[in-house]
Design a protein around this motif. Sequence first.
Motif, mmCIF file in Angstrom:
data_model
loop_
_atom_site.group_PDB
_atom_site.id
_atom_site.type_symbol
_atom_site.label_atom_id
_atom_site.label_comp_id
_atom_site.label_asym_id
_atom_site.label_seq_id
_atom_site.Cartn_x
_atom_site.Cartn_y
_atom_site.Cartn_z
ATOM 1 N N ARG A 1 5.337 -35.933 2.789
ATOM 2 C CA ARG A 1 4.673 -37.153 3.262
ATOM 3 C C ARG A 1 3.980 -36.908 4.597
ATOM 4 O O ARG A 1 2.882 -37.427 4.829
ATOM 5 C CB ARG A 1 5.672 -38.304 3.365
ATOM 6 C CG ARG A 1 6.170 -38.788 2.024
ATOM 7 C CD ARG A 1 6.887 -40.125 2.072
ATOM 8 N NE ARG A 1 7.378 -40.549 3.347
ATOM 9 C CZ ARG A 1 8.650 -40.495 3.752
ATOM 10 N NH1 ARG A 1 9.569 -40.010 2.953
ATOM 11 N NH2 ARG A 1 8.999 -40.936 4.940
ATOM 12 N N LEU A 2 4.591 -36.124 5.479
ATOM 13 C CA LEU A 2 3.948 -35.809 6.757
ATOM 14 C C LEU A 2 2.662 -35.013 6.539
ATOM 15 O O LEU A 2 1.628 -35.315 7.136
ATOM 16 C CB LEU A 2 4.899 -35.019 7.662
ATOM 17 C CG LEU A 2 6.075 -35.772 8.250
ATOM 18 C CD1 LEU A 2 6.952 -34.824 9.059
ATOM 19 C CD2 LEU A 2 5.605 -36.929 9.119
ATOM 20 N N PHE A 3 2.737 -33.985 5.690
ATOM 21 C CA PHE A 3 1.558 -33.152 5.434
ATOM 22 C C PHE A 3 0.428 -33.933 4.759
ATOM 23 O O PHE A 3 -0.748 -33.636 4.970
ATOM 24 C CB PHE A 3 1.914 -31.935 4.584
ATOM 25 C CG PHE A 3 2.438 -30.780 5.381
ATOM 26 C CD1 PHE A 3 1.607 -30.034 6.194
ATOM 27 C CD2 PHE A 3 3.777 -30.445 5.327
ATOM 28 C CE1 PHE A 3 2.094 -28.979 6.936
ATOM 29 C CE2 PHE A 3 4.283 -29.391 6.059
ATOM 30 C CZ PHE A 3 3.434 -28.652 6.872
ATOM 31 N N LEU A 4 0.764 -34.914 3.953
ATOM 32 C CA LEU A 4 -0.261 -35.720 3.298
ATOM 33 C C LEU A 4 -0.753 -36.866 4.180
ATOM 34 O O LEU A 4 -1.932 -37.205 4.155
ATOM 35 C CB LEU A 4 0.277 -36.285 1.979
ATOM 36 C CG LEU A 4 0.427 -35.291 0.842
ATOM 37 C CD1 LEU A 4 1.269 -35.883 -0.280
ATOM 38 C CD2 LEU A 4 -0.935 -34.872 0.325
ATOM 39 N N GLY A 5 0.130 -37.476 4.944
ATOM 40 C CA GLY A 5 -0.229 -38.668 5.697
ATOM 41 C C GLY A 5 -0.895 -38.411 7.030
ATOM 42 O O GLY A 5 -1.830 -39.133 7.408
ATOM 43 N N ILE A 6 -0.441 -37.404 7.763
ATOM 44 C CA ILE A 6 -0.977 -37.184 9.113
ATOM 45 C C ILE A 6 -2.477 -36.905 9.118
ATOM 46 O O ILE A 6 -3.194 -37.469 9.955
ATOM 47 C CB ILE A 6 -0.164 -36.104 9.853
ATOM 48 C CG1 ILE A 6 1.207 -36.687 10.222
ATOM 49 C CG2 ILE A 6 -0.895 -35.609 11.095
ATOM 50 C CD1 ILE A 6 2.175 -35.701 10.838
#
Length: 130
Positions: free
Chosen positions: A10-15
Amino acid sequence: MNDRGLFLARLFLGIPFIVWGAMKLMGGAAALVPGLAAIGLPDPLIFAYLIGLCELVGGIAIVLGYPVRTVGILLGLWCLATAKQAHMGNLTEILKNATMAGGFFLIAATGAGSLSLFRGIPPGRLARLR
């Protein structure tokens, strides 16, 4: 699936979406205007800011993990539409967008995991929007 792995995904996709949305809202929207005008949108500057807002809000929702299923599907479709509309002729950009779409669809299918807002189980009426 491992909750820490889901959080990292989620971090890699959202940031990136948070960064892209913030950049557009802080003056970068003007760079989109010629491309949006070329496809015939009536007020391309307003649409450019709306794109920035959608990217920012969508990225935050993915990082927080709520409503990750809904936002995952929407951002996955967004990536595919952007690949078709804005990146035709650039295979690298098309494949990048297709890869991101796959990640968003996978997050939508698996859910946010317990390392998320509401630990992946929203209460009350919020449970309807997943």
